[in-house]
Each structure stands twice: as C-alpha cells, then as structure tokens.
Write a protein that holds these residues in place. Structure first.
Motif, PDB file in Angstrom:
ATOM      1  N   THR A 163       0.639  -1.385   0.047  1.00  0.00           N
ATOM      2  CA  THR A 163       0.154  -0.019   0.086  1.00  0.00           C
ATOM      3  C   THR A 163       1.189   1.336   0.177  1.00  0.00           C
ATOM      4  O   THR A 163       0.105   2.467   0.062  1.00  0.00           O
ATOM      5  CB  THR A 163      -0.676  -0.091   1.461  1.00  0.00           C
ATOM      6  N   GLU A 165       2.052   2.157   2.572  1.00  0.00           N
ATOM      7  CA  GLU A 165       1.430   3.332   4.688  1.00  0.00           C
ATOM      8  C   GLU A 165       2.861   3.038   5.167  1.00  0.00           C
ATOM      9  O   GLU A 165       3.410   1.831   4.568  1.00  0.00           O
ATOM     10  CB  GLU A 165      -0.488   2.675   4.558  1.00  0.00           C
ATOM     11  N   GLY A 385      -2.835   6.986   2.694  1.00  0.00           N
ATOM     12  CA  GLY A 385      -3.066   5.868   2.167  1.00  0.00           C
ATOM     13  C   GLY A 385      -3.756   6.160   1.160  1.00  0.00           C
ATOM     14  O   GLY A 385      -5.049   5.959   0.690  1.00  0.00           O
ATOM     15  N   ALA A 388      -5.776   3.246  -1.134  1.00  0.00           N
ATOM     16  CA  ALA A 388      -6.821   2.407  -0.976  1.00  0.00           C
ATOM     17  C   ALA A 388      -8.312   3.923  -0.846  1.00  0.00           C
ATOM     18  O   ALA A 388      -8.830   3.643  -1.937  1.00  0.00           O
ATOM     19  CB  ALA A 388      -6.769   2.636   0.666  1.00  0.00           C
TER      20      ALA A 388
END
Length: 500
Positions: A163, A165, A385, A388
């Motif tokens: 991701t 992150e 994020g 996402a």
C-alpha cells in the motif's frame, strides 16, 4: 511501463521458481545483486566499515550472504542481530567464514551503526506490517543520524509493501535494492520517500520491472497492482493528427469553469486545454472576456453547456464557486467529463454513477483535501493511504479518479484493476492554479479520444514534466507550467525509447 506486484504475487512467483532451482540458489542470486549494489555505493570496498541489521526472515539472510561477499573483498563487516536465535543459519555461517562478526542489538549495535560507512537494512521483509518493533527503532534512528549510506534489502523495513503506508517507525534508506519485481510501496508515498534511489535486481521471477505482453503470466490475470508509465508508453498514447484531420476530427473540449470571483481558473484551464492535443476549445462561463483576452483562439459561448456547440469532452468545476446548475448540465451530457475543484463538491454521486451506468466515462481529479471531504475522512487518512483512498473513491462514484499529490495516482472506474502512479513532477507544482492547468490538459486528451485512465495518466505525466522544465529548481507559476507543456510533449516523443 514499470510494473509493481503485490506481495502475494511475488511470493507465488518465488515459490514456483524455488521449486525448479537448487536449494538456496534464489537467495544467492539476491545476495549477489545486493552485494554488487553495496560495492557500487561504497566505491572502495576494502577497509570500509559495513554494518548489517539482521532480522529473522529471508531479508536477514540476503543481508548476511551479501555481507560475506563484501567481507571477502576486505570490508570489515559486523552483523547486528535483532533475533539471535532465529537469524538465518546459513547466512551467519557464511559471514563468519568470510571473517565477519556478530553482535546483538543494544547500545553496542547503535554505536556500530553510527560509525559505519554502509548500513544494510535486512530487518523486515516484504511481509512486514505496522512499522518497526520497539527493539529495532534505536537502530533505525542511528542509521538516520549516522554518516553511512543506508541500503535497504528489497524495501525499507517498516513500510507496507502493498500500500505504500507507513504506520510507525521505519528505516529511511538512501538506496533500496529490490529483487525480482517492484513492489507498490516503492512507487507510492509516503513509503516511496523512505526508499531513496531504487535499484532493481533480476533474480528470474518472470515478473520483471517492465510490464507488457507476457509479464506476470504465472501470477495470473490482474496480478499487477501498480503501474508507472514511461516515456515510450506516453508517446504511444499521445494523439497525433492525420493528414486529413481538421479541428473537429482532432476533438473539441468544452471548459465550464471560472466565476466572477475566480476568472483566473478559467484562463488557466483553457491554457492547459489549448496545449493538450485537441483541435479546439469551447469556453462556457462568466469569464469569457478574460479568456479571450489571453487566448483569442478560444470559442466562447454564453448560452450554457447544452447549447454551446459540439464537444467531444467537458471539463467542469475549476473556480466554479456554487454553480451547481452548470455542473449538473455538464454531467447530463453523453460525452466524457473531467470534474475538478468546486465541481467535485457540487457533483451528485447518483449523477456521476449514472454516467458510468450509461457507459459514459468520467474522470475526477481531487487533491487530498477534496478526496477526504468526499470520503468523509480526515486529510491525513488520504495522504497516508493514497492507494486505498483512490480505489475507494473510484468505487463509490463509479468513475476514474486521479488523486493529486506527492504521488499522483489514477484508479480505474469502480476501483478495480491496476492503479497507475505518476513518476514525474516536482514539489514546485504545489502552486495556485497548477491543478486548473492539469484539468484542461486532461480534458483535451479526453476529447482527443483517450480513455479516462489514459487521459489522466498522460496528463499527469506531461504536467509533471512541464513543471520540472518550468521550475528548474526555482519557483514557477501555473502559467509557466502551461507554457512548457509543448516542451514536455516533444521530450516524450523524441526520447530514444519512444522512437524505437
């Protein structure tokens, strides 16, 4: 096209390859590539001080075997073990045979890191989640303040490979040596910031750094999680007029933007559109006088979007204020639409989703603050994020989403499939009006016939290049950026790879 694959896909490719190779051969390939990269960074290996930060996984084994290679070339190599009882046994034996030594994590390990010429981060592999564990944090901090170059094994420990992150403390690398395939976290902020310069080592996974026919076949359809266009990809997508083209065949883009309070947004959106490949630009809105004063070739209408004349795409929203009626009128059109700025706030979810149900493309171009407002979350949630957030927004609205920011990402309508990340740009693009230029450019590419994802990806790429050319290390205005779009276009087309 640079392609990054999920941890699941990489793991599957590793298992398949290891089943065909002698035991340990894959790790030796990775270690050889890592050692070569470390030697390049050091310049002089003999007499250098190298410290390995070794966790319990295969990344630790890669670091140990690479350290053994450096030790055989005369480097003084010390391994700091964070899990002494679970360190890779074969790697430890190889290091000791080569003359390296081992210490456990603690104050002595911190001192070694601070004094090292090179620190190799092999703490956590691509499966790590949630930041560094407590015992690893002092070592990561020592590496950051120390004088040595920090080289991460596969990706910096503490970042999320899938991701991008960063949910806690993480290693900040100067160089990341990644094996077999790029990972999404290496291309997406905030993790990308921790990776430094990324060097790819091919270990035979069959995934590779460049996507295309056959790439990722073993991993199955849809295995690619993140893609980054390169010059050649953009050159193939750029609209090129044919001998029989006229302005209407090239595409006409409509710009519904600006207001009495924000006439400049209209001027800048038109500037981006005029340089974006379409044959003509129609403007609708209250800033017609300002637009004509700067861009006399613009076709200005005062009769509203529905009666403005033929267009192949619309841009709506920059500087629109509270003109919800115009936004609704544009969304009712059966041509591609790019929604930006105030238009994002004024566009009804049902109207946007209805366009998708009719098969009419829509591209939304929010920055992090606008995306956060649409999703009902804090801005920090989007910025931490980005992948996402873009996917969720694309799913909620049934539209393609270009999420602007330090890493601009473009998600397909519905949120499925690969997400594209933009590799160009400069922090100097964070200036008023820059987004208006991007909107006009993207709308022009939509009118020229590109899909929503391609139009967003190509617009972001050219916009980023134009920003670099305009800034050249100094502040640049949005108008400057618009003026350098043709130069960015030419640089892409004339690149050797694009010509080949």
């Amino acid at each position: 096209m640079r392609t990054a694959y999920s941890v699941e896909t990489v793991r599957a490719a590793e298992r398949e390859l290891m089943a065909r190779l002698p035991e340990g051969a894959l790790m030796q390939r990775a270690a050889a590539g890592l050692a070569a990269a470390c030697a390049d960074v050091l310049g002089r290996v003999y007499g250098s001080r190298v410290v390995l930060l070794v966790g319990s996984g295969d990344n630790g084994g890669d670091a140990l075997y690479a350290g053994a290679r450096l030790a055989r070339r005369g480097a003084g190599v010390r391994a700091v073990l964070l899990a002494p009882g679970r360190a890779h046994a074969g790697g430890l034996a190889a290091l000791r045979r080569a003359g390296g030594s081992v210490v456990e994590a603690g104050a002595s390990g911190v001192r070694l890191v601070e004094q090292a010429d090179l620190v190799v981060d092999g703490i956590v592999g691509i499966g790590g989640k949630g930041g560094l564990r407590e015992e690893a944090v002092p070592l990561a901090e020592a590496a950051r303040r120390g004088r040595g170059v920090v080289v991460a094994v596969d990706l910096p420990s503490g970042v999320d490979a899938d991701t991008g992150e960063v949910r806690g403390a993480a290693v900040r690398a100067d160089v990341t040596v990644t094996f077999g395939a790029y990972k999404p976290g290496l291309l997406i902020d905030p993790a990308r910031e921790y990776a430094g310069v990324v060097r790819f080592v091919d270990i035979g996974l069959g995934l590779g750094p460049v996507g295309g026919a056959g790439a990722g076949v073993r991993a199955g359809a849809g295995a690619a999680r993140v893609e980054a266009l390169q010059h050649a990809d953009v050159a193939r997508l750029l609209p090129v007029p044919a001998a029989e083209s006229d302005k209407y065949r090239r595409g006409v883009v409509g710009i519904a933007a600006g207001s009495a309070r924000y006439p400049g947004a209209a001027v800048l959106a038109v500037a981006g559109a005029l340089r974006g490949g379409a044959g003509a630009v129609r403007y609708v809105g209250p800033a017609g006088g300002a637009v004509l004063a700067r861009h006399p070739e613009t076709l200005v209408s005062e009769r509203g979007p529905a009666r403005a004349g033929r267009v192949q795409a619309w841009v709506v929203g920059p500087g629109a204020g509270d003109d919800a009626a115009t936004v609704g009128e544009v969304l009712a059109a059966d041509v591609p639409v790019l929604i930006d700025a105030d238009g994002l706030r004024l566009a009804e979810v049902g109207a946007v989703r209805g366009r998708g149900a009719r098969g009419v493309p829509t591209l939304m171009t929010p920055h992090a603050g606008e995306a956060a407002a649409l999703l009902g979350v804090e801005r920090e949630v989007v910025e931490s994020g980005r992948l996402a957030a873009a996917r969720e927004l694309a799913g909620r609205y049934g539209a393609a989403v270009l999420l602007k920011g330090s890493t601009t990402v473009v998600a397909e309508a519905g949120g499925g499939g690969a997400v594209r990340v933009n590799p160009t740009g400069t922090p100097w693009l964070a200036t008023a009006g820059s987004g208006d230029v991007l909107s006009g450019l993207g709308g022009s590419l939509l009118a020229a016939g590109l899909s929503a994802v391609d139009a967003g990806s190509v617009a972001a790429y050219l916009h980023g290049l134009a920003g670099r050319f305009a800034a050249e290390g100094a502040p640049a205005s949005a108008e400057d950026v618009a003026g350098r779009i043709p130069e960015a276009w030419r640089s892409v087309v004339r690149a050797p790879a694009a010509r080949g």
